[in-house]
Design a protein around this motif. Sequence first.
Motif, PDB file in Angstrom:
ATOM      1  N   ASP A 192       4.188  -7.726   2.584  1.00  9.45           N
ATOM      2  CA  ASP A 192       2.728  -7.418   3.358  1.00  9.45           C
ATOM      3  C   ASP A 192       2.886  -8.442   4.639  1.00  9.45           C
ATOM      4  O   ASP A 192       1.828  -8.307   5.352  1.00  9.45           O
ATOM      5  CB  ASP A 192       1.710  -7.800   2.557  1.00  9.45           C
ATOM      6  CG  ASP A 192       1.373  -6.479   1.499  1.00  9.45           C
ATOM      7  OD1 ASP A 192       1.666  -5.457   1.844  1.00  9.45           O
ATOM      8  OD2 ASP A 192       0.413  -6.530   0.618  1.00  9.45           O
ATOM      9  N   ARG A 245       0.968  -1.264  -0.009  1.00  6.69           N
ATOM     10  CA  ARG A 245       0.197  -0.037   0.156  1.00  6.69           C
ATOM     11  C   ARG A 245       0.853   1.285   0.023  1.00  6.69           C
ATOM     12  O   ARG A 245       0.606   2.273  -0.550  1.00  6.69           O
ATOM     13  CB  ARG A 245      -1.112  -0.025   1.236  1.00  6.69           C
ATOM     14  CG  ARG A 245      -1.992   1.006   1.155  1.00  6.69           C
ATOM     15  CD  ARG A 245      -2.868   0.753   2.650  1.00  6.69           C
ATOM     16  NE  ARG A 245      -2.196   0.894   3.688  1.00  6.69           N
ATOM     17  CZ  ARG A 245      -2.961   0.966   4.941  1.00  6.69           C
ATOM     18  NH1 ARG A 245      -4.146   0.853   5.064  1.00  6.69           N
ATOM     19  NH2 ARG A 245      -1.858   0.932   5.924  1.00  6.69           N
ATOM     20  N   HIS A 246       2.204   1.182   0.595  1.00  6.92           N
ATOM     21  CA  HIS A 246       2.910   2.245   0.724  1.00  6.92           C
ATOM     22  C   HIS A 246       4.242   2.223  -0.082  1.00  6.92           C
ATOM     23  O   HIS A 246       5.178   2.874   0.131  1.00  6.92           O
ATOM     24  CB  HIS A 246       3.197   2.641   2.056  1.00  6.92           C
ATOM     25  CG  HIS A 246       2.276   2.685   2.961  1.00  6.92           C
ATOM     26  ND1 HIS A 246       1.599   1.705   3.965  1.00  6.92           N
ATOM     27  CD2 HIS A 246       1.410   3.891   3.446  1.00  6.92           C
ATOM     28  CE1 HIS A 246       0.775   2.332   4.637  1.00  6.92           C
ATOM     29  NE2 HIS A 246       0.597   3.662   4.564  1.00  6.92           N
TER      30      HIS A 246
END
Length: 303
Positions: free
Chosen positions: A98, A31-32
Amino acid sequence: MIFKFGGQLQPVEIEEWEAERSPAVFVTDARHAEETLARAGIIYENEIRLEKIGFCKIENQQECVAGTLCIPKLLDVLNSRYRMFFFVNRYHIVIVDDEDFSLRLIRRIQRKRMHQGETKEQFLYNFIAEFMSRDQEMLVAYERRLLRMEEDVTQEHTETFQNRLMPIRRELLNLRSYYDEMMDLTKELEENENGFFLKKHLKYFGTLSDRADRLMSRTVHLLEYAQQVKEAYQAQIDARQNSNMQFLTVLSTIFFPLTLITGWFGMNFRDMPGLDNGYPAVMALSVIVILICIYIFKKKKII
């Protein structure tokens, strides 16, 4: 999370790192990822989707070296994998993960190694070597399982042999492909096509390539051993079937002339000799035939 290069890997805050702009390892999630790559000065044009990773490979781009890792989990080699991206440019390394697997590896490196990450090359060596460190132990466990199966075959305990052997062969095939991919990946790093690594430190990647080669050779040996165990099992099954067929052949050979005799004397023709009182003679003839057959079988060591 950010770790500064040095004799020891030290986690730092973003503000502290931005004030110094020193070489660092960035660990982030998907996500980042774009934000972290931009902070590290890395441009990656493709989409970052960890669930799409299926192989360990290296892609040399103009601005960075982009790699993917697809690492089998030791407890579930066939179905579960750790998937991550890693990116390297002249100054920084970015790891996208993740599952926090990379953070666990870094913490293990911090606990176990004196020289944790003085350079990019040394950090990558420690990182890859750490997730391959237990593979030799795992292959030894496979060898012990095959040894036990071979002993079971010699003792004729083969009820669940196929159900036990097939998963082992599939897992070893999976591991062989994985080590082959790791050999190619480490060789690509050693070739240093983009010149991001110092030549004097390329020996680290050569060491990793040799380790992956040894692990693959061990896996190939175990696959051959598994095939030998399977052949031993098949030879025992064939011997058992041959014994059964031999027993049935003996029975058939004995009963065939008896069937002929009973069929002949069971026709009850009017002028047949011995029709009135031939029963004892037929019984005697049958016993003689059985004894002759047994004598022949004994002489030829069939029974």
